[in-house]
Design a protein around this motif. Structure first.
Motif, PDB file in Angstrom:
ATOM      1  N   GLY A  11      14.619 -13.141   1.372  1.00 45.57           N
ATOM      2  CA  GLY A  11      13.190 -13.126   1.099  1.00 45.57           C
ATOM      3  C   GLY A  11      12.527 -11.778   1.345  1.00 45.57           C
ATOM      4  O   GLY A  11      11.357 -11.603   1.036  1.00 45.57           O
ATOM      5  N   SER A  12      13.267 -10.819   1.879  1.00 44.65           N
ATOM      6  CA  SER A  12      12.707  -9.493   2.144  1.00 44.65           C
ATOM      7  C   SER A  12      12.540  -8.710   0.844  1.00 44.65           C
ATOM      8  O   SER A  12      13.051  -9.108  -0.209  1.00 44.65           O
ATOM      9  N   ARG A  13      11.849  -7.589   0.903  1.00 50.81           N
ATOM     10  CA  ARG A  13      11.689  -6.711  -0.265  1.00 50.81           C
ATOM     11  C   ARG A  13      13.062  -6.319  -0.802  1.00 50.81           C
ATOM     12  O   ARG A  13      13.307  -6.368  -1.998  1.00 50.81           O
ATOM     13  N   GLU A  14      13.980  -5.960   0.083  1.00 50.10           N
ATOM     14  CA  GLU A  14      15.326  -5.565  -0.335  1.00 50.10           C
ATOM     15  C   GLU A  14      16.089  -6.743  -0.928  1.00 50.10           C
ATOM     16  O   GLU A  14      16.817  -6.605  -1.906  1.00 50.10           O
ATOM     17  N   GLY A  15      15.922  -7.908  -0.337  1.00 48.12           N
ATOM     18  CA  GLY A  15      16.562  -9.113  -0.854  1.00 48.12           C
ATOM     19  C   GLY A  15      16.048  -9.485  -2.233  1.00 48.12           C
ATOM     20  O   GLY A  15      16.806  -9.919  -3.098  1.00 48.12           O
ATOM     21  N   ARG A  16      14.751  -9.285  -2.444  1.00 54.20           N
ATOM     22  CA  ARG A  16      14.157  -9.592  -3.746  1.00 54.20           C
ATOM     23  C   ARG A  16      14.667  -8.630  -4.821  1.00 54.20           C
ATOM     24  O   ARG A  16      14.906  -9.027  -5.956  1.00 54.20           O
ATOM     25  N   ALA A  17      14.826  -7.369  -4.448  1.00 52.35           N
ATOM     26  CA  ALA A  17      15.377  -6.394  -5.403  1.00 52.35           C
ATOM     27  C   ALA A  17      16.806  -6.789  -5.782  1.00 52.35           C
ATOM     28  O   ALA A  17      17.195  -6.722  -6.954  1.00 52.35           O
ATOM     29  N   ALA A  18      17.589  -7.212  -4.788  1.00 56.65           N
ATOM     30  CA  ALA A  18      18.964  -7.643  -5.055  1.00 56.65           C
ATOM     31  C   ALA A  18      18.970  -8.914  -5.907  1.00 56.65           C
ATOM     32  O   ALA A  18      19.828  -9.073  -6.786  1.00 56.65           O
ATOM     33  N   LEU A  19      18.025  -9.793  -5.672  1.00 55.63           N
ATOM     34  CA  LEU A  19      17.928 -11.018  -6.466  1.00 55.63           C
ATOM     35  C   LEU A  19      17.653 -10.677  -7.936  1.00 55.63           C
ATOM     36  O   LEU A  19      18.306 -11.219  -8.835  1.00 55.63           O
ATOM     37  N   ARG A  20      16.723  -9.769  -8.175  1.00 52.78           N
ATOM     38  CA  ARG A  20      16.416  -9.365  -9.558  1.00 52.78           C
ATOM     39  C   ARG A  20      17.641  -8.755 -10.238  1.00 52.78           C
ATOM     40  O   ARG A  20      17.999  -9.116 -11.357  1.00 52.78           O
ATOM     41  N   ARG A  21      18.284  -7.803  -9.557  1.00 55.51           N
ATOM     42  CA  ARG A  21      19.444  -7.135 -10.155  1.00 55.51           C
ATOM     43  C   ARG A  21      20.597  -8.108 -10.329  1.00 55.51           C
ATOM     44  O   ARG A  21      21.304  -8.083 -11.331  1.00 55.51           O
ATOM     45  N   GLY A  22      20.810  -8.984  -9.350  1.00 56.02           N
ATOM     46  CA  GLY A  22      21.870  -9.986  -9.466  1.00 56.02           C
ATOM     47  C   GLY A  22      21.626 -10.927 -10.620  1.00 56.02           C
ATOM     48  O   GLY A  22      22.561 -11.312 -11.338  1.00 56.02           O
ATOM     49  N   ALA A  23      20.364 -11.302 -10.837  1.00 58.15           N
ATOM     50  CA  ALA A  23      20.031 -12.172 -11.972  1.00 58.15           C
ATOM     51  C   ALA A  23      20.345 -11.469 -13.289  1.00 58.15           C
ATOM     52  O   ALA A  23      20.892 -12.081 -14.213  1.00 58.15           O
ATOM     53  N   GLU A  24      20.010 -10.181 -13.366  1.00 58.98           N
ATOM     54  CA  GLU A  24      20.326  -9.414 -14.576  1.00 58.98           C
ATOM     55  C   GLU A  24      21.830  -9.422 -14.847  1.00 58.98           C
ATOM     56  O   GLU A  24      22.264  -9.606 -15.988  1.00 58.98           O
ATOM     57  N   MET A  25      22.615  -9.205 -13.793  1.00 56.68           N
ATOM     58  CA  MET A  25      24.072  -9.196 -13.931  1.00 56.68           C
ATOM     59  C   MET A  25      24.581 -10.572 -14.349  1.00 56.68           C
ATOM     60  O   MET A  25      25.436 -10.684 -15.228  1.00 56.68           O
ATOM     61  N   ALA A  26      24.073 -11.620 -13.714  1.00 52.49           N
ATOM     62  CA  ALA A  26      24.524 -12.974 -14.021  1.00 52.49           C
ATOM     63  C   ALA A  26      24.207 -13.349 -15.468  1.00 52.49           C
ATOM     64  O   ALA A  26      25.031 -13.947 -16.162  1.00 52.49           O
ATOM     65  N   ILE A  27      23.018 -12.979 -15.926  1.00 53.51           N
ATOM     66  CA  ILE A  27      22.636 -13.268 -17.313  1.00 53.51           C
ATOM     67  C   ILE A  27      23.538 -12.495 -18.271  1.00 53.51           C
ATOM     68  O   ILE A  27      24.056 -13.047 -19.236  1.00 53.51           O
ATOM     69  N   ALA A  28      23.736 -11.206 -18.000  1.00 51.53           N
ATOM     70  CA  ALA A  28      24.561 -10.365 -18.876  1.00 51.53           C
ATOM     71  C   ALA A  28      26.001 -10.865 -18.956  1.00 51.53           C
ATOM     72  O   ALA A  28      26.633 -10.788 -20.011  1.00 51.53           O
TER      73      ALA A  28
END
Length: 155
Positions: A11-28
């Motif tokens: 839930g941290s700022r860093e965790g949210r950034a990782a969540l966004r990037r991880g979602a991009e990777m998972a979708i791709a």
């Protein structure tokens, strides 16, 4: 490419950034996605304040579950089938255990700037993962982290 992703989320700022990037990777990649929240063991500070350990654990568990559900929901809104996992222990150990248990081929974590003293005292999750991970690791360093922007929702 990657078929099984594990995103570590707090839930941290860093965790949210990782969540966004991880979602991009998972979708791709069309990857199976797992989201892991790790609760750290209780400290002796709670006992010093006269708060019973089971009360603190229940409060922290409720908060961790809410953060995890927020992340899973966010991923699902983007069309991903995400499974949430909650673990108790040291973050690096729990991430590694979960990655092995689920056959993960990419771990995604956020980078949090720490002083040398803090890194020495608490250790570095990223460094431990680099030494021991059974798969590839994506350590997300976000512009928000560097700029010191306030934490917010993943989008």
């Amino acid at each position: 490419m990657y078929q099984h992703l594990l995103l570590s989320y707090d839930g941290s700022r860093e965790g949210r950034a990782a969540l966004r990037r991880g979602a991009e990777m998972a979708i791709a990649c069309g990857a199976e996605t797992h989201l892991l929240a790790v609760m750290q063991p209780l400290s002796g500070l709670a006992l010093a304040d006269g708060i019973l350990p089971q009360d603190i654990f229940q409060i922290e568990e409720r908060e961790a579950r809410e953060i995890l559900e927020e992340g899973v929901h966010w991923l699902q809104e983007r069309g991903l089938q995400a499974t949430g996992h909650l673990a108790v222990g040291e973050p690096a150990e729990r991430i590694l255990f979960t990655a092995r248990e689920l056959g993960i081929d990419l771990i995604v974590v956020g980078h949090r700037n720490q002083s040398r003293l803090a890194r020495w005292w608490r250790g570095s999750v990223g460094a431990t993962l680099l030494d021991e991970a059974p798969c590839s690791i994506l350590i997300v360093v976000s512009p928000e982290n560097a700029a010191g922007a306030p934490a917010g929702k993943p989008d």
